[in-house]
Design a protein around this motif. Structure first.
Motif, PDB file in Angstrom:
ATOM      1  N   GLN A 116      -3.123  -8.730   1.091  1.00  0.00           N
ATOM      2  CA  GLN A 116      -3.835  -8.865  -0.190  1.00  0.00           C
ATOM      3  C   GLN A 116      -3.084  -9.624  -1.282  1.00  0.00           C
ATOM      4  O   GLN A 116      -3.647 -10.500  -1.945  1.00  0.00           O
ATOM      5  CB  GLN A 116      -4.205  -7.479  -0.708  1.00  0.00           C
TER       6      GLN A 116
ATOM      7  N   GLU B 168     -13.544   5.833   6.634  1.00  0.00           N
ATOM      8  CA  GLU B 168     -13.333   4.677   5.752  1.00  0.00           C
ATOM      9  C   GLU B 168     -13.140   3.397   6.568  1.00  0.00           C
ATOM     10  O   GLU B 168     -12.183   3.282   7.323  1.00  0.00           O
ATOM     11  CB  GLU B 168     -12.099   4.931   4.885  1.00  0.00           C
ATOM     12  N   ILE B 169     -14.019   2.448   6.379  1.00  0.00           N
ATOM     13  CA  ILE B 169     -13.858   1.166   7.076  1.00  0.00           C
ATOM     14  C   ILE B 169     -13.412   0.066   6.129  1.00  0.00           C
ATOM     15  O   ILE B 169     -12.850  -0.936   6.555  1.00  0.00           O
ATOM     16  CB  ILE B 169     -15.142   0.725   7.825  1.00  0.00           C
ATOM     17  N   VAL B 170     -13.708   0.236   4.829  1.00  0.00           N
ATOM     18  CA  VAL B 170     -13.365  -0.787   3.835  1.00  0.00           C
ATOM     19  C   VAL B 170     -12.650  -0.126   2.665  1.00  0.00           C
ATOM     20  O   VAL B 170     -13.049   0.944   2.215  1.00  0.00           O
ATOM     21  CB  VAL B 170     -14.644  -1.485   3.300  1.00  0.00           C
ATOM     22  N   GLY B 171     -11.595  -0.785   2.183  1.00  0.00           N
ATOM     23  CA  GLY B 171     -10.963  -0.384   0.930  1.00  0.00           C
ATOM     24  C   GLY B 171     -10.841  -1.628   0.075  1.00  0.00           C
ATOM     25  O   GLY B 171     -10.328  -2.640   0.547  1.00  0.00           O
TER      26      GLY B 171
ATOM     27  N   PHE C   9      -3.019  -2.733  13.357  1.00  0.00           N
ATOM     28  CA  PHE C   9      -4.459  -2.973  13.421  1.00  0.00           C
ATOM     29  C   PHE C   9      -4.748  -4.307  12.766  1.00  0.00           C
ATOM     30  O   PHE C   9      -3.867  -4.917  12.159  1.00  0.00           O
ATOM     31  CB  PHE C   9      -5.231  -1.839  12.729  1.00  0.00           C
TER      32      PHE C   9
ATOM     33  N   GLU D  84       0.822  -1.215   0.000  1.00  0.00           N
ATOM     34  CA  GLU D  84       0.000   0.000   0.000  1.00  0.00           C
ATOM     35  C   GLU D  84       0.859   1.269   0.000  1.00  0.00           C
ATOM     36  O   GLU D  84       0.516   2.240   0.665  1.00  0.00           O
ATOM     37  CB  GLU D  84      -0.923  -0.006   1.217  1.00  0.00           C
TER      38      GLU D  84
ATOM     39  N   MET E  17      -6.819  -6.593  10.103  1.00  0.00           N
ATOM     40  CA  MET E  17      -7.565  -6.434   8.848  1.00  0.00           C
ATOM     41  C   MET E  17      -7.978  -7.808   8.332  1.00  0.00           C
ATOM     42  O   MET E  17      -7.189  -8.746   8.317  1.00  0.00           O
ATOM     43  CB  MET E  17      -6.709  -5.697   7.814  1.00  0.00           C
TER      44      MET E  17
ATOM     45  N   GLU F 208      -9.284  -9.690   4.962  1.00  0.00           N
ATOM     46  CA  GLU F 208      -9.226  -9.433   3.523  1.00  0.00           C
ATOM     47  C   GLU F 208      -9.730 -10.608   2.690  1.00  0.00           C
ATOM     48  O   GLU F 208      -9.007 -11.566   2.470  1.00  0.00           O
ATOM     49  CB  GLU F 208      -7.772  -9.101   3.139  1.00  0.00           C
TER      50      GLU F 208
ATOM     51  N   GLY G 276     -10.991  -2.918   8.138  1.00  0.00           N
ATOM     52  CA  GLY G 276     -10.273  -2.702   9.397  1.00  0.00           C
ATOM     53  C   GLY G 276     -11.181  -3.050  10.563  1.00  0.00           C
ATOM     54  O   GLY G 276     -12.269  -2.484  10.693  1.00  0.00           O
TER      55      GLY G 276
ATOM     56  N   ARG H  95       1.180  -0.145   9.770  1.00  0.00           N
ATOM     57  CA  ARG H  95       1.376   1.069   8.973  1.00  0.00           C
ATOM     58  C   ARG H  95       2.142   2.085   9.812  1.00  0.00           C
ATOM     59  O   ARG H  95       1.674   2.466  10.894  1.00  0.00           O
ATOM     60  CB  ARG H  95       0.031   1.698   8.565  1.00  0.00           C
TER      61      ARG H  95
ATOM     62  N   ARG I 116      -8.585  -6.175  -9.252  1.00  0.00           N
ATOM     63  CA  ARG I 116      -7.131  -6.130  -9.423  1.00  0.00           C
ATOM     64  C   ARG I 116      -6.769  -6.166 -10.909  1.00  0.00           C
ATOM     65  O   ARG I 116      -7.444  -6.837 -11.701  1.00  0.00           O
ATOM     66  CB  ARG I 116      -6.461  -7.324  -8.732  1.00  0.00           C
TER      67      ARG I 116
ATOM     68  N   LEU J 125      -4.164   3.609  13.759  1.00  0.00           N
ATOM     69  CA  LEU J 125      -3.299   2.806  14.610  1.00  0.00           C
ATOM     70  C   LEU J 125      -2.084   2.430  13.771  1.00  0.00           C
ATOM     71  O   LEU J 125      -2.165   2.423  12.538  1.00  0.00           O
ATOM     72  CB  LEU J 125      -4.024   1.528  15.039  1.00  0.00           C
TER      73      LEU J 125
ATOM     74  N   GLY K 123     -10.365  -5.044   1.928  1.00  0.00           N
ATOM     75  CA  GLY K 123      -9.831  -5.167   3.281  1.00  0.00           C
ATOM     76  C   GLY K 123     -10.724  -4.365   4.204  1.00  0.00           C
ATOM     77  O   GLY K 123     -11.136  -3.251   3.868  1.00  0.00           O
TER      78      GLY K 123
ATOM     79  N   SER L 274      -0.620  -5.255   4.324  1.00  0.00           N
ATOM     80  CA  SER L 274      -1.853  -5.849   3.818  1.00  0.00           C
ATOM     81  C   SER L 274      -1.500  -7.239   3.330  1.00  0.00           C
ATOM     82  O   SER L 274      -0.437  -7.439   2.748  1.00  0.00           O
ATOM     83  CB  SER L 274      -2.378  -5.010   2.652  1.00  0.00           C
TER      84      SER L 274
ATOM     85  N   TYR M 252      -1.994  -1.752  -7.875  1.00  0.00           N
ATOM     86  CA  TYR M 252      -2.571  -3.019  -8.343  1.00  0.00           C
ATOM     87  C   TYR M 252      -3.997  -2.900  -8.853  1.00  0.00           C
ATOM     88  O   TYR M 252      -4.569  -3.867  -9.326  1.00  0.00           O
ATOM     89  CB  TYR M 252      -2.522  -4.058  -7.212  1.00  0.00           C
TER      90      TYR M 252
HETATM   91  O1  4AD Z   1      -7.621   0.971   2.260  1.00  0.00           O
HETATM   92  P1  4AD Z   1      -6.522   0.051   2.736  1.00  0.00           P
HETATM   93  O2  4AD Z   1      -5.168   0.616   2.828  1.00  0.00           O
HETATM   94  O3  4AD Z   1      -6.593  -1.194   1.749  1.00  0.00           O
HETATM   95  C1  4AD Z   1      -5.719  -2.207   1.684  1.00  0.00           C
HETATM   96  O4  4AD Z   1      -4.801  -2.410   2.448  1.00  0.00           O
HETATM   97  C2  4AD Z   1      -6.054  -3.215   0.619  1.00  0.00           C
HETATM   98  N1  4AD Z   1      -4.844  -3.931   0.272  1.00  0.00           N
HETATM   99  C3  4AD Z   1      -7.128  -4.134   1.131  1.00  0.00           C
HETATM  100  C4  4AD Z   1      -7.574  -5.162   0.133  1.00  0.00           C
HETATM  101  O5  4AD Z   1      -8.119  -4.803  -0.900  1.00  0.00           O
HETATM  102  N2  4AD Z   1      -7.393  -6.433   0.419  1.00  0.00           N
HETATM  103  O6  4AD Z   1      -6.917  -0.528   4.154  1.00  0.00           O
HETATM  104  C5  4AD Z   1      -8.110  -1.234   4.322  1.00  0.00           C
HETATM  105  C6  4AD Z   1      -8.786  -0.850   5.627  1.00  0.00           C
HETATM  106  C7  4AD Z   1      -9.213   0.592   5.719  1.00  0.00           C
HETATM  107  O7  4AD Z   1     -10.426   0.816   5.047  1.00  0.00           O
HETATM  108  C8  4AD Z   1      -9.335   0.772   7.221  1.00  0.00           C
HETATM  109  O8  4AD Z   1     -10.531   0.196   7.707  1.00  0.00           O
HETATM  110  C9  4AD Z   1      -8.195  -0.074   7.726  1.00  0.00           C
HETATM  111  O9  4AD Z   1      -7.885  -1.016   6.717  1.00  0.00           O
HETATM  112  N3  4AD Z   1      -7.007   0.758   8.011  1.00  0.00           N
HETATM  113  C10 4AD Z   1      -6.661   1.177   9.242  1.00  0.00           C
HETATM  114  N4  4AD Z   1      -7.220   0.993  10.457  1.00  0.00           N
HETATM  115  C11 4AD Z   1      -6.604   1.537  11.523  1.00  0.00           C
HETATM  116  N5  4AD Z   1      -5.467   2.254  11.451  1.00  0.00           N
HETATM  117  C12 4AD Z   1      -4.859   2.461  10.259  1.00  0.00           C
HETATM  118  N6  4AD Z   1      -3.707   3.151  10.203  1.00  0.00           N
HETATM  119  C13 4AD Z   1      -5.458   1.914   9.076  1.00  0.00           C
HETATM  120  N7  4AD Z   1      -5.126   1.925   7.771  1.00  0.00           N
HETATM  121  C14 4AD Z   1      -6.094   1.216   7.145  1.00  0.00           C
END
Ligand code: 4AD
Ligand code: MG
Length: 431
Positions: A184, A354-357, A218, A162, A220, A222, A402, A205, A361, A215, A400, A182, A333
């Motif tokens: 992923q 944002e809870i989901v990303g 955390f 990421e 996740m 996926e 969180g 992160r 791909r 955080l 993903g 991640s 990706y």
């Molecule tokens: O949007 P993100 O960065 O997506 C990914 O990592 C993709 N690779 C996921 C995938 O498609 N398989 O992170 C996904 C989620 C965010 O929406 C958030 O809920 C959580 O991870 N997240 C965090 N939660 C707490 N603290 C942080 N620093 C976070 N960064 C992301």
């Protein structure tokens, strides 16, 4: 031994409870001990004439958080917290707790965080941890029911996923490794083997952000689906979240009450989530800025910031799915739609942001190779990932979610540091 949350099925029986004293009230010959055992809190009534003199004195001497085992008869009582109470016949003190530092009076967040190992015993924190447990269980149960296999991804990794700016580096014998951002990329490989998979684990992160949503460590979950398009990715996330809401409503009314969380609000989210494109979202945000409804630096083409997410949450009052993002603000990706838009989806939830990303791909070898080069990522580290596009490549996608942000959203506890047992943030590595 019986757990407090099962007492209602033991009416009239003599049982033993094992726990800690949560609170105590007394009126001469009658003592009310609030005992907690992790599954709930039970009022235990000690009448001077129903126990030995020794036990009555021992009960009087109990302090907050002393460990104690209590025997007595269960009596169903609608007025009692939890619906039943215990008429005590005897008790056995484990250890008297002296000067327990967290008293019912108010403490500041810094003090509570320093005492996190003890703070977890407070009513709201216990309720939060039980919600967290149920949320992850619901995620898994939902996916298991949809034919997914749990295939976990590694935590030591040789490459970024990421973006390189938030990597934690660590020495790995005679080379460097990174803590995973991640799972992923590995989930994609697993999906090409098993079709529908998910991984669930700690994620790291090195965020410089000091917000209530960030955080450094955390959890996740996926999921990744072979032969999926963006709609399927969105449907899966929505189905999983709605299932989770229903699980909380059927199993955690008491915990929601401890958290002063209105169950009707949760019930109102068990609905289809609005789906908007990024362009539609950007138009709305710009219009709200022009009307003076909120202030933000956001301009079309930018990623959403905290105020934008908050505004969207307030406007819709339920989670919204934002799709078709400018490729420049998303990861390398993601597949693009041919008009400079990445086939990604973010779910923005009220207050939590944002809870989901997720995304579809890029499945074409040469296009992906070009993206890796454009992002100046080391090709050698991605060779195995490129392989997936050489041997039976198929459209696929996933997301993903969180865990802590989901707990924060559903519980209404706005700071993610309370939504994980032992938080790791930019300023905190202990306890
Ligand atoms: O949007 P993100 O960065 O997506 C990914 O990592 C993709 N690779 C996921 C995938 O498609 N398989 O992170 C996904 C989620 C965010 O929406 C958030 O809920 C959580 O991870 N997240 C965090 N939660 C707490 N603290 C942080 N620093 C976070 N960064 C992301
Ligand atoms: Mg994201």
């Amino acid at each position: 031994m019986v757990r407090i949350d099962t007492l209602s099925s033991h009416d009239g029986e003599e049982v033993k409870l094992q726990g800690w004293l949560y609170n105590k009230r007394g009126k001469g010959k009658l003592l009310f001990l609030l005992l907690r055992d992790g599954s709930g809190i039970c009022q235990c009534v000690v009448a001077k004439n129903s126990v030995s003199e020794e036990d009555f004195e021992a009960a009087k001497a109990l302090t907050q958080e002393s460990s104690v085992e209590i025997c007595g008869t269960v009596k169903l009582d609608e007025r009692a917290p939890g619906g039943s109470e215990l008429k005590v016949s005897s008790l056995q003190v484990g250890q008297i707790a002296v000067d327990y530092p967290i008293t019912p009076k108010k403490h500041g967040p810094g003090f509570l965080m320093d005492h996190r190992h003890l703070w977890l015993r407070s009513k709201r924190q216990m309720a939060l941890m039980r919600l967290r447990h149920r949320i992850q269980q619901s995620f898994r149960n939902y996916l298991d029911g949809e034919g997914f296999f749990c295939v976990d991804s590694p935590i030591f990794t040789p490459n970024a996923c990421e973006g390189t700016s938030t990597l934690f580096e660590t020495k790995y014998f005679d080379q460097m490794a990174y803590l995973t951002q991640s799972g992923q990329l590995y989930a994609e490989a697993s999906a090409m083997a098993l079709g529908r998979v998910y991984c669930f684990g700690p994620t790291f992160r090195a965020e410089k952000s000091k917000t209530r949503r960030h955080l450094t460590e955390f959890w996740m979950l996926e999921p990744e689906i072979a032969y999926a398009d963006l709609d399927q990715v969105c449907d899966l996330a929505e189905g999983m979240l709605r299932h989770t809401i229903r699980q909380l409503l059927s199993h955690h009314r008491g915990d929601l009450e401890d958290l002063e969380r209105d169950p009707e609000l949760l019930a109102s989210w068990d609905r289809e989530f609005p789906r908007l494109t990024y362009d539609e979202t950007a138009d709305m945000l710009m219009a709200w800025q022009a009307e003076g409804k909120y202030e933000s630096q956001f301009r079309p083409g930018d990623d959403l910031g905290a105020p934008d997410e908050t505004m969207l949450g307030e406007h819709f009052g339920c989670p919204v799915m934002v799709t078709h993002w400018p490729a420049a603000v998303k990861a390398f990706y993601m597949k693009q739609d041919g008009h400079g838009r990445a086939l990604g989806v973010d779910i923005i939830a009220p207050t939590a942001g944002e809870i989901v990303g997720g995304a579809v791909r890029e499945d074409d070898h040469d296009v992906l190779l070009q993206r890796i080069q454009e992002h100046e990522l080391p090709i050698e580290a991605f060779q195995w990932y490129l392989d997936l596009r050489k041997y039976g490549s198929v459209p696929h996608g996933g997301f993903g979610i969180g865990l802590e942000r989901t707990v924060s959203w559903l519980s209404g506890v706005e700071h993610v540091r309370e939504c994980i047992p032992f938080p790791r943030t930019i300023g905190r590595l202990s306890p």
